[in-house]
Design an enzyme around this catalytic site. Sequence first.
Site, PDB file in Angstrom:
ATOM      1  N   ARG A 164      34.649  -6.765  11.728  1.00 49.23           N
ATOM      2  CA  ARG A 164      33.559  -5.941  11.254  1.00 49.23           C
ATOM      3  C   ARG A 164      32.366  -6.171  11.940  1.00 49.23           C
ATOM      4  O   ARG A 164      31.309  -6.160  11.535  1.00 49.23           O
ATOM      5  CB  ARG A 164      33.398  -6.666   9.745  1.00 49.23           C
ATOM      6  N   SER A 238      33.451  -3.495   0.428  1.00 53.56           N
ATOM      7  CA  SER A 238      32.951  -4.892   0.426  1.00 53.56           C
ATOM      8  C   SER A 238      31.710  -5.080   0.826  1.00 53.56           C
ATOM      9  O   SER A 238      31.105  -4.394   1.995  1.00 53.56           O
ATOM     10  CB  SER A 238      33.914  -5.337   1.624  1.00 53.56           C
ATOM     11  N   GLU A 333      28.362  -7.296   4.818  1.00 53.42           N
ATOM     12  CA  GLU A 333      29.028  -6.539   5.977  1.00 53.42           C
ATOM     13  C   GLU A 333      28.242  -5.396   5.945  1.00 53.42           C
ATOM     14  O   GLU A 333      28.259  -4.686   6.947  1.00 53.42           O
ATOM     15  CB  GLU A 333      30.606  -6.292   5.237  1.00 53.42           C
TER      16      GLU A 333
HETATM   17  C1  LIG Z   1      34.777   2.336  -1.682  1.00 56.80           C
HETATM   18  C2  LIG Z   1      34.563   2.023  -0.195  1.00 56.80           C
HETATM   19  C3  LIG Z   1      35.688   1.190   0.511  1.00 56.80           C
HETATM   20  C4  LIG Z   1      35.461   0.804   1.676  1.00 56.80           C
HETATM   21  N1  LIG Z   1      36.556   0.232   2.592  1.00 56.80           N
HETATM   22  C5  LIG Z   1      36.299  -0.117   3.848  1.00 56.80           C
HETATM   23  C6  LIG Z   1      37.415  -0.759   4.450  1.00 56.80           C
HETATM   24  O1  LIG Z   1      38.585  -0.654   3.940  1.00 56.80           O
HETATM   25  N2  LIG Z   1      37.318  -1.167   5.853  1.00 56.80           N
HETATM   26  C7  LIG Z   1      36.031  -1.107   6.428  1.00 56.80           C
HETATM   27  O2  LIG Z   1      35.994  -1.241   7.624  1.00 56.80           O
HETATM   28  N3  LIG Z   1      35.009  -0.423   5.864  1.00 56.80           N
HETATM   29  C8  LIG Z   1      35.126   0.000   4.531  1.00 56.80           C
HETATM   30  N4  LIG Z   1      34.008   0.688   3.828  1.00 56.80           N
HETATM   31  C9  LIG Z   1      32.945   0.634   4.578  1.00 56.80           C
HETATM   32  C10 LIG Z   1      32.311   2.077   5.211  1.00 56.80           C
HETATM   33  O3  LIG Z   1      33.357   2.951   4.698  1.00 56.80           O
HETATM   34  C11 LIG Z   1      32.811   2.143   6.733  1.00 56.80           C
HETATM   35  O4  LIG Z   1      31.729   0.933   7.276  1.00 56.80           O
HETATM   36  C12 LIG Z   1      32.413   3.001   7.334  1.00 56.80           C
HETATM   37  O5  LIG Z   1      32.496   3.309   8.856  1.00 56.80           O
HETATM   38  C13 LIG Z   1      31.045   3.565   7.393  1.00 56.80           C
HETATM   39  O6  LIG Z   1      30.937   4.792   7.560  1.00 56.80           O
HETATM   40  P1  LIG Z   1      29.583   5.891   7.251  1.00 56.80           P
HETATM   41  O7  LIG Z   1      29.505   7.114   8.243  1.00 56.80           O
HETATM   42  O8  LIG Z   1      29.568   5.938   5.918  1.00 56.80           O
HETATM   43  O9  LIG Z   1      28.454   5.065   7.848  1.00 56.80           O
HETATM   44  P2  LIG Z   1      26.891   4.762   7.282  1.00 56.80           P
HETATM   45  O10 LIG Z   1      26.897   3.979   6.007  1.00 56.80           O
HETATM   46  O11 LIG Z   1      26.166   6.107   7.274  1.00 56.80           O
HETATM   47  O12 LIG Z   1      26.253   3.965   8.559  1.00 56.80           O
HETATM   48  C14 LIG Z   1      26.609   2.582   8.549  1.00 56.80           C
HETATM   49  C15 LIG Z   1      25.933   1.973   9.840  1.00 56.80           C
HETATM   50  O13 LIG Z   1      26.143   2.574  11.083  1.00 56.80           O
HETATM   51  C16 LIG Z   1      24.938   3.401  11.483  1.00 56.80           C
HETATM   52  N5  LIG Z   1      25.457   4.430  11.940  1.00 56.80           N
HETATM   53  C17 LIG Z   1      26.114   5.542  11.482  1.00 56.80           C
HETATM   54  N6  LIG Z   1      26.326   6.605  12.161  1.00 56.80           N
HETATM   55  C18 LIG Z   1      25.906   6.126  13.346  1.00 56.80           C
HETATM   56  C19 LIG Z   1      26.016   6.740  14.666  1.00 56.80           C
HETATM   57  N7  LIG Z   1      26.514   8.021  14.797  1.00 56.80           N
HETATM   58  N8  LIG Z   1      25.549   6.054  15.968  1.00 56.80           N
HETATM   59  C20 LIG Z   1      24.864   4.903  15.656  1.00 56.80           C
HETATM   60  N9  LIG Z   1      24.761   4.284  14.469  1.00 56.80           N
HETATM   61  C21 LIG Z   1      25.321   4.915  13.457  1.00 56.80           C
HETATM   62  C22 LIG Z   1      24.020   3.409  10.543  1.00 56.80           C
HETATM   63  O14 LIG Z   1      22.679   3.297  11.048  1.00 56.80           O
HETATM   64  C23 LIG Z   1      24.350   2.338   9.575  1.00 56.80           C
HETATM   65  O15 LIG Z   1      23.575   1.045  10.163  1.00 56.80           O
HETATM   66  C24 LIG Z   1      34.281   1.037   2.434  1.00 56.80           C
HETATM   67  C25 LIG Z   1      33.106   1.648   1.923  1.00 56.80           C
HETATM   68  C26 LIG Z   1      33.484   2.135   0.551  1.00 56.80           C
HETATM   69  C27 LIG Z   1      32.215   2.662  -0.113  1.00 56.80           C
END
Ligand SMILES: Cc1cc2nc3c(=O)[nH]c(=O)nc-3n(C[C@H](O)[C@H](O)[C@H](O)COP(=O)(O)OP(=O)(O)OC[C@H]3O[C@@H](n4cnc5c(N)ncnc54)[C@H](O)[C@@H]3O)c2cc1C
Length: 337
Positions: A164, A238, A333
């Site tokens: 992570r 998480s 996380e």
């Molecule tokens: C129900 C649920 C289940 C989940 N299960 C998992 C799991 O099994 N495993 C896991 O690893 N994660 C899990 N997650 C967490 C999440 O899905 C991941 O971390 C995912 O990669 C986040 O993607 P996002 O586009 O929504 O990121 P965002 O929430 O939009 O951004 C997350 C971070 O990344 C930065 N960011 C986003 N895009 C960029 C970019 N293009 N360039 C630079 N920085 C950027 C943002 O500024 C922020 O700091 C879960 C979340 C939920 C809600």
Amino acid sequence: MKIEKNYNLSKLNTFGIYANAKFFAEVSTEAELMTLFNSEEFKNNKKIFLGGGSNLLLTRDWPGIVVLNKLKGIEIIREEENVVILRAMGGVVWHDLVEFASERGYWGIENLSLIPGSVGAAPMQNIGAYGAELRNTLVSVEAYEIDTGQKKIFGRDECALRYRDSIFKNALRGKYFISAVTLELKKDGQPNTEYKILQDYLEKNKIIPKSPKDLSDAVAAIRRSKLPDPKVIGNAGSFFKNVFVEQAALEKLKKDYPDISYFEDEGRIKIPAAWLIERAGWKGYRQGNVGVHEKQALVLVNHGGASGREILELAQKIIASVEEKFGLTLQPEVNIV
Ligand SMILES: Cc1cc2nc3c(=O)[nH]c(=O)nc-3n(C[C@H](O)[C@H](O)[C@H](O)COP(=O)(O)OP(=O)(O)OC[C@H]3O[C@@H](n4cnc5c(N)ncnc54)[C@H](O)[C@@H]3O)c2cc1C
């Protein structure tokens, strides 16, 4: 590309937190990104990059600019006898990429099915689930440096992907906009069914996965049955990371908690944060609009109308209570801003 003012972010974060951004822009092409980089609103303000908003806790209105990544497209760059190299733009929905690959019989990311969010955020925390992580298939990350607008290609080792975690979450946090990733997938792969919960599900349902699609479907079914859907109840998956401890610390904990849950991960001992939180009595806890999910102790929830501050306060109480009971410090996380 339009730069909007005083933009409501409540539909752009899975916690469903109401917060406003001073400026907001959506970028659909790399040319638009360059135009944005040259704008006064971008240059003179603090930035947040956003994909699906599924790993983010907004604790206040954002006094700068929020940039939503909508760069789309998946291409097969090279195909060899047993290997295929895929490049996906950062604004692609992660699960769409998993489907693209698994439907074509390409192995490697099927265990990461249904993780919410965008491809561009996947390297941020080296997304992982059901015995797989992004780092198993990642070849490179393309990212634009904020200060110079220069594009850099980071090879996998340069990304410092760990549990992570990555260089983008640490030393380079906020310094690069991730525009695309390249993955190497296998055509002659084998199902990765080592993860116990996945194994049990396959056995119970008498499924012998013959393709990445079979495995992807199984993982998706497990996830749908276990994890709260942010469309129904606000959450970011998480909230905390699992905790690594030394052998000596584990032995000490075992004296007080003989049934302590732990497992080995690449030679290190990992204690599930969910076990610690549950044993500290937080599972199902609710105070006002915020709480801990009744089935998933790792998941903090917005029951409706919660502020980011309220969720943060709950997280801090949980950290303090776990620390007091076990002497271990939970790390979030979720990205807190
Ligand atoms: C129900 C649920 C289940 C989940 N299960 C998992 C799991 O099994 N495993 C896991 O690893 N994660 C899990 N997650 C967490 C999440 O899905 C991941 O971390 C995912 O990669 C986040 O993607 P996002 O586009 O929504 O990121 P965002 O929430 O939009 O951004 C997350 C971070 O990344 C930065 N960011 C986003 N895009 C960029 C970019 N293009 N360039 C630079 N920085 C950027 C943002 O500024 C922020 O700091 C879960 C979340 C939920 C809600």
